[in-house]
Design a protein around this motif. Structure first.
Motif, mmCIF file in Angstrom:
data_model
loop_
_atom_site.group_PDB
_atom_site.id
_atom_site.type_symbol
_atom_site.label_atom_id
_atom_site.label_comp_id
_atom_site.label_asym_id
_atom_site.label_seq_id
_atom_site.Cartn_x
_atom_site.Cartn_y
_atom_site.Cartn_z
ATOM 1 N N SER A 98 42.179 37.467 36.090
ATOM 2 C CA SER A 98 41.368 36.268 35.929
ATOM 3 C C SER A 98 40.841 36.158 34.501
ATOM 4 N N LEU B 47 44.823 31.752 39.624
ATOM 5 C CA LEU B 47 44.260 33.055 39.277
ATOM 6 C C LEU B 47 43.484 32.996 37.967
ATOM 7 N N SER C 158 39.845 38.992 40.485
ATOM 8 C CA SER C 158 41.159 39.036 41.126
ATOM 9 C C SER C 158 41.214 40.149 42.156
#
Length: 405
Positions: free
Chosen positions: A167, A340, A346
């Protein structure tokens, strides 16, 4: 000072904590980060107030890690929420518990804490190298790094990888390490968005009128969950995000991946008993519209009323009993999730099955992993940061055992 040297790759909370743990034991530490400065995601997280940890009981705190609680628990045995507060106090940063139970620095900011931490690390002998991008290993086992001065080869007695998840890649955690580790036989779960917003496919009218509006004092749970959690959501142009969504994001994401969609139920009035809601929807409203009637009798206004009309069929407003059920258990269909790169954190990463108890990669002896690049996740609320710090300490201690110290 020890004759041993360790390279730490990644200057986020996990990497910095690993470096500190090693330096305090007298190990020579060089920390490398790809960005112009370290701790960039840490600083971003602190813009709205750095949520350092949470004050809830340890049993509840540890349950927030879901199916990965058994793997994360040993880290927290060494560095728990109270330890996180004491660590901050040791850096001269006092903390306080907010009304939600979350713990923040008194100044609310991340920058003073990071500056104090870096001063202490440098005073302890940690050498920090920025704009050094890790590219893997050469044939002789040396680390390969790209630097402003050209390629660099580094030899170390052990390596800690703390490269983040996937991320916010512009801040350095781009997941590029996956291909490097895959070549070494490291097993990984795919990186997926966690603590993210979800897509709901609003009508143009609802999207334009209510995007950016909060849904306060509500409760929510995915379909099939017996207990709802209270909190808030934010309506976005294409779905929902916010603390309640993040609390259930793992469950909702996994359902969408398995079935193509997920349903969450929202209680628009969790403070009202169902019987009272039924009584008010059944009360004669005369010539008043439903919006006027529910607004005056139950306090349903704005985005809450808009969401009710968006998600219930028109016929439901012809039956007060069905309408009452909708108010207390409004079904909202979610068809996807934010990318994402836009998620707060994440899920996925290096599988625990490929690690020993000290977080060393079994296929690559002497290489340890920490932080978000490991296959675990947690909701927002201080859990992510505490566990990243704790994993960095655990990896540092794993290195010390590996080195015989």
């Amino acid at each position: 000072m020890s004759s041993h040297s360790v390279a730490v790759i990644g200057g986020g909370p996990a990497g910095l904590m690993a470096a500190e743990t090693l330096a305090q034991a007298g190990v020579a530490v060089d920390l490398y980060d790809a960005m112009p400065s370290v701790g960039r995601k840490f600083l971003l997280a602190g813009r709205g107030g750095l949520n350092l940890t949470h004050s809830e009981p340890a049993r509840v705190f540890r349950s927030r890690f879901g199916g990965r609680e058994p793997q994360v628990e040993p880290w927290l045995d060494g560095f728990d929420a109270q330890a996180a507060r004491e660590w901050a106090h040791g850096l001269g940063v006092q903390t306080f518990v907010g009304s939600s139970g979350r713990v923040f620095p008194k100044e609310m900011k991340a920058a003073p804490l990071l500056r104090a931490w870096l001063r202490r690390l440098r005073a302890g002998g940690v050498r920090v190298h920025t704009r050094h991008v890790w590219r893997g290993w050469d044939d002789d086992g040396a680390l390969r790094l790209d630097t402003p001065s050209g390629p660099l080869r580094v030899r170390a007695d052990a390596v800690v990888l703390a490269l983040g998840g996937g991320s916010w890649p512009r801040l350095g955690s781009d997941g590029a390490w996956q291909s490097v580790l895959a070549q070494r036989g490291v097993e990984m779960a795919p990186l997926l968005p966690a603590n993210c917003g979800f897509l709901a496919g609003w009508t143009p009218y609802f999207s334009q009128k209510f995007a950016g509006r909060p849904l306060k004092a509500i409760a929510m749970a995915p379909a099939g969950e017996p207990a709802m959690r209270r909190g808030e959501l934010m309506v976005t142009a294409d779905g929902l995000e916010g603390g309640l969504m993040y609390a259930w994001s793992a469950s909702v994401r996994d359902t969408i991946l398995a079935r193509g969609e997920a349903v969450v139920h929202i209680d628009l009035l969790p403070a009202y008993e169902p019987a009272r809601v039924r009584a008010e929807t059944g009360r004669p409203r005369g010539a008043r519209s439903w919006s006027s009637h529910l607004g005056s009798r139950l306090g349903l206004h704005g985005a809450k009323m808009g969401l009710l009309r968006e998600c219930l069929p028109k016929e439901a407003f012809d039956d007060p009993a069905i309408l009452a059920v909708g108010i207390k258990r409004l079904p909202v269909r979610l068809s996807g999730m934010q990318p994402l790169a836009e998620a707060i954190s994440s899920a996925g990463g290096v599988r625990f099955e490929g690690l020993d108890q000290g977080l060393m990669l079994r296929p690559v002896p002497g290489v340890f992993c920490a932080g978000e690049m490991l296959d675990w996740e947690a909701p927002t609320g201080g859990y992510l940061l505490t566990a990243c710090l704790a994993s960095g300490q655990a990896a540092g201690r794993g290195v010390l055992r590996w080195l015989g110290r």
